[in-house]
Design an enzyme around this catalytic site. Structure first.
Site, PDB file in Angstrom:
ATOM      1  N   LEU A  46       0.862  -1.183   0.000  1.00 45.24           N
ATOM      2  CA  LEU A  46       0.000   0.000   0.000  1.00 45.24           C
ATOM      3  C   LEU A  46       0.894   1.228   0.000  1.00 45.24           C
ATOM      4  CD1 LEU A  46      -2.824  -0.774   2.618  1.00 45.24           C
ATOM      5  CD2 LEU A  46      -3.126  -0.440   0.163  1.00 45.24           C
ATOM      6  N   ASP A  47       0.520   2.252  -0.769  1.00 49.05           N
ATOM      7  CA  ASP A  47       1.266   3.505  -0.752  1.00 49.05           C
ATOM      8  C   ASP A  47       1.292   4.063   0.675  1.00 49.05           C
ATOM      9  OD1 ASP A  47       1.718   3.418  -3.468  1.00 49.05           O
ATOM     10  OD2 ASP A  47      -0.025   4.653  -3.972  1.00 49.05           O
ATOM     11  N   PRO A  48       2.324   4.839   1.019  1.00 43.04           N
ATOM     12  CA  PRO A  48       2.426   5.370   2.390  1.00 43.04           C
ATOM     13  C   PRO A  48       1.178   6.083   2.881  1.00 43.04           C
ATOM     14  CG  PRO A  48       4.483   5.716   1.235  1.00 43.04           C
ATOM     15  CD  PRO A  48       3.525   5.165   0.221  1.00 43.04           C
TER      16      PRO A  48
END
Length: 301
Positions: A46-48
């Site tokens: 997952l993106d930050p």
């Protein structure tokens, strides 16, 4: 002589509700520390700034990661209409703007273009490799990144809310390798108004649901206690997308040594991938051939 990795021989899945502002790798490291585990990994980055389900595999469960990574996943995300950014999310710089705001019916009609087998170009700021280097690194260095389109299966893409003219909330169910940021970007182009993602949440992936997840605050509070161990789910949960074959004690012994083992009759077809169990525990994953499972991955008892 190789150094022995420190930690506990602990296996299973810990399902985390990832907070915004933290990388997936950082979450895995926190979980591994809290459980004192020798080995850990996750099933799908997952993106930050994204939140939601992050399935963390420990020990022998890391061998089942590909089956969760390859499974269908669902996301709820908000698209900001009227603006394009260089990262296709709110972290980037605005590179184009439009005063146009499509009506709800226009948006719903456009969503149909992104359902089924589609070709999708990943964002320039993504982990896709180009000539051995990550696209985001090349983009940060100012290079003009050209990424080839790749196939994606989108099961469903629906509008769930329109809080104001500038924003629309969508829910998408898709296969492996889907970029929500690309959906927002391409939808904005189709609608003629630009678009980028402002919020993203993964709500389920394969056999795991975010409603069953725990937050990192719980992980930290219960770190290195039996209470945290109680949240572990068996490694077998990661095999939910594959058919199960039961085997005898003799078959289990052969499989554990990497040899084909006899499994009980089932409706699994010749050449199909499956997993074998003995007394409810996973023994191996492999290919079913004529009454036997030919192992490709073997689990330590």
């Amino acid at each position: 002589m190789a150094r022995k990795r420190k930690g506990r021989d602990i296996s299973g899945w810990l399902i985390i509700d990832k907070p915004a502002g933290m990388t997936s790798t950082a979450v895995v490291n926190k979980v591994r520390w809290a459980l004192e585990a020798k080995k850990a990994g996750h099933a799908g980055t997952l993106d930050p700034e994204a939140t939601g389900l992050l399935a963390v595999a420990l020990g022998e469960a890391t061998k089942t990661v590909p089956y969760v990574t390859d499974a269908m996943k669902a996301y709820v995300f908000t698209v900001r209409l009227g603006q394009a950014t260089n990262t296709d999310d709110s972290e980037g710089e605005v590179i184009a703007e439009s005063d146009k705001r499509p009506a709800d019916d226009e948006i719903k009609a456009a969503l149909g273009r992104f359902v089924g087998d589609i070709m999708q170009v990943p964002p320039k700021f993504s982990a896709v490799k180009i000539d051995g280097q990550r696209a985001y690194k090349l983009a940060r260095d100012g290079e003009d990144v050209e990424i080839a389109a790749r196939p994606l299966w989108v099961e469903e893409l629906v509008m769930v809310d329109r809080p104001d003219p500038d924003h629309v909330v969508l829910e998408m169910t898709c296969g492996k390798g889907g970029y929500v940021r690309s959906i927002a970007r391409d939808l904005g182009e189709v609608l003629g108004c630009y678009g980028h993602v402002t919020e993203l949440r993964r709500i389920w992936a394969g056999p795991f649901d975010v409603e069953d997840a725990i937050g990192l605050e719980t992980v930290e509070e219960l770190a290195r206690t039996p209470e945290l161990d109680a949240y572990l789910r068996p490694l077998e949960d990661g095999l939910g997308e594959l058919p199960e074959l039961k085997c005898t004690a003799e078959g289990a012994a052969r499989l554990r040594h990497g040899n084909p083992g006899m499994v009980l009759a089932s409706d699994v077809e010749y050449g199909e991938e499956a997993w074998a169990s003995f007394q409810g525990r996973a023994v191996a994953v492999g290919t079913y051939k004529g009454g036997e499972l030919h192992p490709t991955r073997v689990f330590k008892p």
